[in-house]
Design a protein around this motif. Structure first.
Motif, PDB file in Angstrom:
ATOM      1  N   LEU A 354      23.431  37.678   6.728  1.00 48.06           N
ATOM      2  CA  LEU A 354      22.422  37.335   7.846  1.00 48.06           C
ATOM      3  C   LEU A 354      20.935  37.834   7.760  1.00 48.06           C
ATOM      4  O   LEU A 354      20.027  37.184   8.065  1.00 48.06           O
ATOM      5  N   TYR A 379      14.067  33.433  14.390  1.00 52.65           N
ATOM      6  CA  TYR A 379      15.355  32.821  14.719  1.00 52.65           C
ATOM      7  C   TYR A 379      15.407  31.329  14.981  1.00 52.65           C
ATOM      8  O   TYR A 379      16.212  30.595  14.482  1.00 52.65           O
ATOM      9  N   TYR A 382      15.177  30.029  11.469  1.00 54.09           N
ATOM     10  CA  TYR A 382      16.492  30.222  10.941  1.00 54.09           C
ATOM     11  C   TYR A 382      17.558  29.144  11.516  1.00 54.09           C
ATOM     12  O   TYR A 382      18.391  28.460  10.906  1.00 54.09           O
ATOM     13  N   LYS A 383      17.432  28.766  12.762  1.00 52.57           N
ATOM     14  CA  LYS A 383      18.583  27.935  13.497  1.00 52.57           C
ATOM     15  C   LYS A 383      17.929  26.464  13.205  1.00 52.57           C
ATOM     16  O   LYS A 383      19.056  25.583  12.889  1.00 52.57           O
ATOM     17  N   VAL A 398      27.578  29.211   5.870  1.00 47.18           N
ATOM     18  CA  VAL A 398      27.538  30.291   6.904  1.00 47.18           C
ATOM     19  C   VAL A 398      27.457  29.452   8.344  1.00 47.18           C
ATOM     20  O   VAL A 398      26.864  28.398   8.379  1.00 47.18           O
ATOM     21  N   LYS A 399      27.923  30.311   9.286  1.00 43.05           N
ATOM     22  CA  LYS A 399      27.878  29.737  10.609  1.00 43.05           C
ATOM     23  C   LYS A 399      26.483  30.122  11.192  1.00 43.05           C
ATOM     24  O   LYS A 399      25.919  31.233  10.720  1.00 43.05           O
ATOM     25  N   LEU A 400      26.185  29.821  12.328  1.00 47.58           N
ATOM     26  CA  LEU A 400      24.984  30.161  13.061  1.00 47.58           C
ATOM     27  C   LEU A 400      25.263  31.421  13.969  1.00 47.58           C
ATOM     28  O   LEU A 400      26.131  31.096  14.709  1.00 47.58           O
ATOM     29  N   PHE A 401      24.696  32.491  13.790  1.00 49.16           N
ATOM     30  CA  PHE A 401      25.039  33.615  14.189  1.00 49.16           C
ATOM     31  C   PHE A 401      24.334  33.547  15.636  1.00 49.16           C
ATOM     32  O   PHE A 401      23.225  32.989  15.870  1.00 49.16           O
ATOM     33  N   LYS A 402      24.803  34.277  16.675  1.00 50.91           N
ATOM     34  CA  LYS A 402      24.153  34.171  18.004  1.00 50.91           C
ATOM     35  C   LYS A 402      22.995  34.827  18.091  1.00 50.91           C
ATOM     36  O   LYS A 402      22.926  35.857  17.127  1.00 50.91           O
ATOM     37  N   LYS A 403      22.051  35.067  18.859  1.00 50.02           N
ATOM     38  CA  LYS A 403      20.828  35.593  19.155  1.00 50.02           C
ATOM     39  C   LYS A 403      21.030  37.016  18.858  1.00 50.02           C
ATOM     40  O   LYS A 403      20.057  37.652  18.395  1.00 50.02           O
ATOM     41  N   VAL A 405      23.205  39.088  17.773  1.00 51.13           N
ATOM     42  CA  VAL A 405      23.761  39.372  16.552  1.00 51.13           C
ATOM     43  C   VAL A 405      22.452  39.454  15.608  1.00 51.13           C
ATOM     44  O   VAL A 405      22.285  40.429  14.836  1.00 51.13           O
ATOM     45  N   ALA A 406      21.688  38.246  15.747  1.00 52.75           N
ATOM     46  CA  ALA A 406      20.604  38.283  14.701  1.00 52.75           C
ATOM     47  C   ALA A 406      19.735  38.983  15.181  1.00 52.75           C
ATOM     48  O   ALA A 406      18.790  39.818  14.237  1.00 52.75           O
TER      49      ALA A 406
END
Length: 465
Positions: A354, A379, A382-383, A398-403, A405-406
């Motif tokens: 990440l 972010y 990235y999104k 890879v999945k989209l991590f929550k804000k 976590v990022a």
């Protein structure tokens, strides 16, 4: 007796031929260990090379200067100026070594005390460790004691106990150096990083040493070593007035051939070493290979600092053994690659996936001429990149991590100093504070190619997608 003990070692009957072979192998093992010890000492700076290349004139001038101090009691001062790696310390140490050797020969060969060269004392100070005059005074006293000049040192220690201030003890020590005659013990002061001593308050140490050298009493020589060309401009007027203004300039190797000889001389064995002829012959062949020539040439083109080549040699010297008593070119190649490794790129290889994706997103912002950005901008980039990849049926795997976590990963990058905030902490929320990426786009691309990730991420980072 010898045959029986050697035969017992290998579990067979004593045989003269086997005894000779074992003895030869043992001698060979000791020779390799001895050669490794010498070469490692040279690389560490403890031992001097066999020859100083291109420094004959400077050697003769410095030798003549210090010989006058040692033999006739003439005080002198001199500053040696040159870039790092040009041989300033090696030059001074070579002159001191030869003067000490001459002194020992005169003592052993002459029965007349008047014909014997007078012993002398060497005091070495470094501006990186003796950061003030108090530390310099303590170091002078310690080295005088190690040189077994107990009569002088005991007086210093006794007086220091009765003094109430550092200035009094410092003045007394320097007065002892001035109180002698030309027949007193000569003292040679070597001031490494001379320019740092000029930054001491009032330059008291330099003033008193030069003043003691100027007084025609106790023979003193003060030799300064510095890499700053403007070192003398740092001196105060009162210090300059007591300095002899003798200067020796050392320059890097004028051509690549001379630099190659210096590099080869670092690894050359003396003639008294067993099998030195075969070792030096293999060394000559090694330096004729295009691979090693290119390594040395790169160092010569960058800064002509022989110490960069010495760092590369550690691995090759360490790998010497009785089964392989000669250098392997692969050791130099691998060590050279390790020395050239970018510390930031190596750090990127250890971060989480990440965090790497956020670094790539910042690289994309840099390509859009956005030199500063906040977490919200990173972010969103990235999104958007992940959503665009999914629309093109080219998901990154890879999945989209929550804000939240990022943002935690973004803060870890700040702790690693890969991302540096440029706004002071204030009322602005953390995710909107502007930051700057402390990496070049080329470094990011190279690190991603070395990272264990999917091919699609590598294509995204390098722009090949």
């Amino acid at each position: 007796m010898c045959k029986r003990s050697l035969g017992d070692l290998d579990g067979s009957a004593s045989d003269p031929r086997s005894c000779k072979k074992i003895a030869t192998d043992r001698n060979h093992l000791l020779d390799v260990r001895r050669a490794k010890s010498l070469l490692l000492s040279r690389l560490n700076g403890k031992e001097l090379p066999l020859k100083l290349y291109g420094l004959d004139n400077e050697y003769n001038k410095l030798y003549s200067l210090l010989k006058q101090t040692v033999t006739t009691g003439e005080s002198n001062s001199c500053v040696i100026i040159g870039n790092r790696g040009t041989g300033k310390s090696a030059l001074v140490r070579s002159v001191i070594r030869d003067l000490q050797a001459t002194q020992q020969q005169s003592v052993s060969s002459s029965s007349n005390p008047k014909e014997q060269q007078q012993p002398f004392c060497v005091i070495r100070l470094n501006g990186l460790t003796e950061t003030n005059d108090r530390l310099a005074l303590n170091e002078i006293s310690r080295q005088l004691f190690e040189e077994q000049q107990r009569s002088l040192t005991e007086q210093v220690e006794a007086e220091k106990r009765s003094f109430s201030s550092f200035a009094d003890s410092f003045e007394y020590l320097l007065s002892l150096l001035k109180a002698g005659t030309k027949g007193s013990l000569p003292v040679i002061f070597i001031l490494d990083e001379f320019d740092l001593f000029a930054q001491h308050p009032k330059q008291a140490l330099l003033y008193n040493l030069f003043d003691a050298a100027q007084s025609a009493q106790n023979p003193i020589a003060v030799i300064g070593l510095t890499c700053r060309l403007d070192a003398l401009d740092l001196l105060e007027k009162r210090v300059k007035s007591r300095f002899s203004h003798r200067q020796l300039y050392l320059f890097p190797s004028s051509n690549f051939g001379q630099f190659l000889e210096v590099a080869k001389g670092t690894l050359t064995l003396p003639e008294e070493y067993a099998a030195s002829e075969a070792f030096n012959h293999s060394l000559d062949n090694l330096f004729q290979t295009p691979t090693l020539n290119s390594i040395v040439r790169r160092i010569y083109d960058i800064n002509k600092d022989i110490r960069m080549f010495q760092k590369i040699c550690f691995t090759a010297v360490h790998n010497l053994k009785p089964e392989a008593p000669f250098f392997d070119i692969n050791d130099f190649v691998e060590s050279n690659l390790e020395q050239k490794a970018d510390a930031k790129i190596e750090l990127l290889k250890e971060i989480a996936l990440l965090e790497l994706l956020l670094i790539i997103s910042m690289k994309k912002l840099l390509e859009k001429d956005l030199t500063t950005f906040n977490f919200q901008m990173v972010y969103e980039e990235y999104k958007e990149s992940l959503n665009q990849a999914k629309l093109n049926n080219r998901g990154f795997g890879v999945k989209l991590f929550k804000k939240a976590v990022a943002f935690k990963a973004f803060e870890n990058l700040q702790l690693c100093e890969l991302v540096c905030p440029i706004d002071t902490a204030g009322k602005c929320p953390k995710e909107f504070r502007m930051n700057k990426l402390m990496l070049e786009p080329a470094q990011v691309a190279e690190a991603v190619l070395k990272y264990d990730c999917s091919i699609l991420i590598k294509k995204w980072a390098t722009g090949a997608a």
